[in-house]
Motif scaffolding. Structure first.
Motif, PDB file in Angstrom:
ATOM      1  N   PHE A 100      38.936  60.731  33.453  1.00  0.00           N
ATOM      2  CA  PHE A 100      37.540  60.884  33.814  1.00  0.00           C
ATOM      3  C   PHE A 100      37.104  62.223  33.269  1.00  0.00           C
ATOM      4  O   PHE A 100      37.767  63.228  33.474  1.00  0.00           O
ATOM      5  N   GLY A 101      36.005  62.241  32.584  1.00  0.00           N
ATOM      6  CA  GLY A 101      35.551  63.518  32.061  1.00  0.00           C
ATOM      7  C   GLY A 101      34.863  63.383  30.732  1.00  0.00           C
ATOM      8  O   GLY A 101      34.425  62.311  30.334  1.00  0.00           O
ATOM      9  N   MET A 102      34.824  64.509  30.031  1.00  0.00           N
ATOM     10  CA  MET A 102      34.089  64.559  28.778  1.00  0.00           C
ATOM     11  C   MET A 102      34.959  64.069  27.616  1.00  0.00           C
ATOM     12  O   MET A 102      36.118  64.436  27.495  1.00  0.00           O
ATOM     13  N   ARG A 103      34.379  63.241  26.752  1.00  0.00           N
ATOM     14  CA  ARG A 103      35.064  62.798  25.547  1.00  0.00           C
ATOM     15  C   ARG A 103      35.124  63.956  24.556  1.00  0.00           C
ATOM     16  O   ARG A 103      34.200  64.743  24.449  1.00  0.00           O
ATOM     17  N   THR A 104      36.210  64.045  23.827  1.00  0.00           N
ATOM     18  CA  THR A 104      36.389  65.103  22.829  1.00  0.00           C
ATOM     19  C   THR A 104      35.546  64.792  21.597  1.00  0.00           C
ATOM     20  O   THR A 104      35.701  63.726  21.004  1.00  0.00           O
ATOM     21  N   PRO A 105      34.638  65.691  21.219  1.00  0.00           N
ATOM     22  CA  PRO A 105      33.804  65.416  20.047  1.00  0.00           C
ATOM     23  C   PRO A 105      34.617  65.487  18.747  1.00  0.00           C
ATOM     24  O   PRO A 105      35.514  66.309  18.612  1.00  0.00           O
ATOM     25  N   SER A 106      34.304  64.623  17.797  1.00  0.00           N
ATOM     26  CA  SER A 106      34.961  64.614  16.497  1.00  0.00           C
ATOM     27  C   SER A 106      33.892  64.684  15.416  1.00  0.00           C
ATOM     28  O   SER A 106      33.129  63.741  15.236  1.00  0.00           O
ATOM     29  N   LEU A 107      33.854  65.802  14.705  1.00  0.00           N
ATOM     30  CA  LEU A 107      32.852  65.971  13.647  1.00  0.00           C
ATOM     31  C   LEU A 107      33.077  64.969  12.520  1.00  0.00           C
ATOM     32  O   LEU A 107      32.122  64.442  11.954  1.00  0.00           O
ATOM     33  N   LYS A 108      34.334  64.690  12.209  1.00  0.00           N
ATOM     34  CA  LYS A 108      34.668  63.760  11.134  1.00  0.00           C
ATOM     35  C   LYS A 108      34.131  62.362  11.435  1.00  0.00           C
ATOM     36  O   LYS A 108      33.489  61.725  10.589  1.00  0.00           O
ATOM     37  N   LYS A 109      34.364  61.873  12.648  1.00  0.00           N
ATOM     38  CA  LYS A 109      33.909  60.536  13.024  1.00  0.00           C
ATOM     39  C   LYS A 109      32.387  60.482  13.145  1.00  0.00           C
ATOM     40  O   LYS A 109      31.764  59.486  12.788  1.00  0.00           O
ATOM     41  N   SER A 110      31.805  61.567  13.644  1.00  0.00           N
ATOM     42  CA  SER A 110      30.354  61.628  13.788  1.00  0.00           C
ATOM     43  C   SER A 110      29.682  61.566  12.417  1.00  0.00           C
ATOM     44  O   SER A 110      28.706  60.838  12.219  1.00  0.00           O
TER      45      SER A 110
END
Length: 66
Positions: free
Chosen positions: A3-13
């Motif tokens: 439960f919590g914040m998803r890890t951001p991925s610049l590559k996937k974004s």
């Protein structure tokens, strides 16, 4: 399940934002089921259930700014 914040991925974004309309049109002409609603349940129901729960129990960094 976390439960919590998803890890951001610049590559996937970046990849998601730059995949072009032309590429989707080509896939759609080759595969008549590409992009149709509900096809995930037929192809991989376990993955669909996991993703549904995951997205309901976590939030994105961008949701904090909304």
């Amino acid at each position: 399940m976390k439960f919590g914040m998803r890890t951001p991925s610049l590559k996937k974004s970046f990849k998601a934002r730059t995949t072009g309309k032309l590429k989707r049109q080509v896939k759609s002409t080759i595969n008549p089921f590409y992009g149709k609603k509900g096809m995930g349940w037929l192809r991989d129901p376990k993955k669909v259930m996991y993703n549904k729960v995951y997205h309901k129990t976590t939030f994105s960094m961008w949701d904090l700014f909304k």
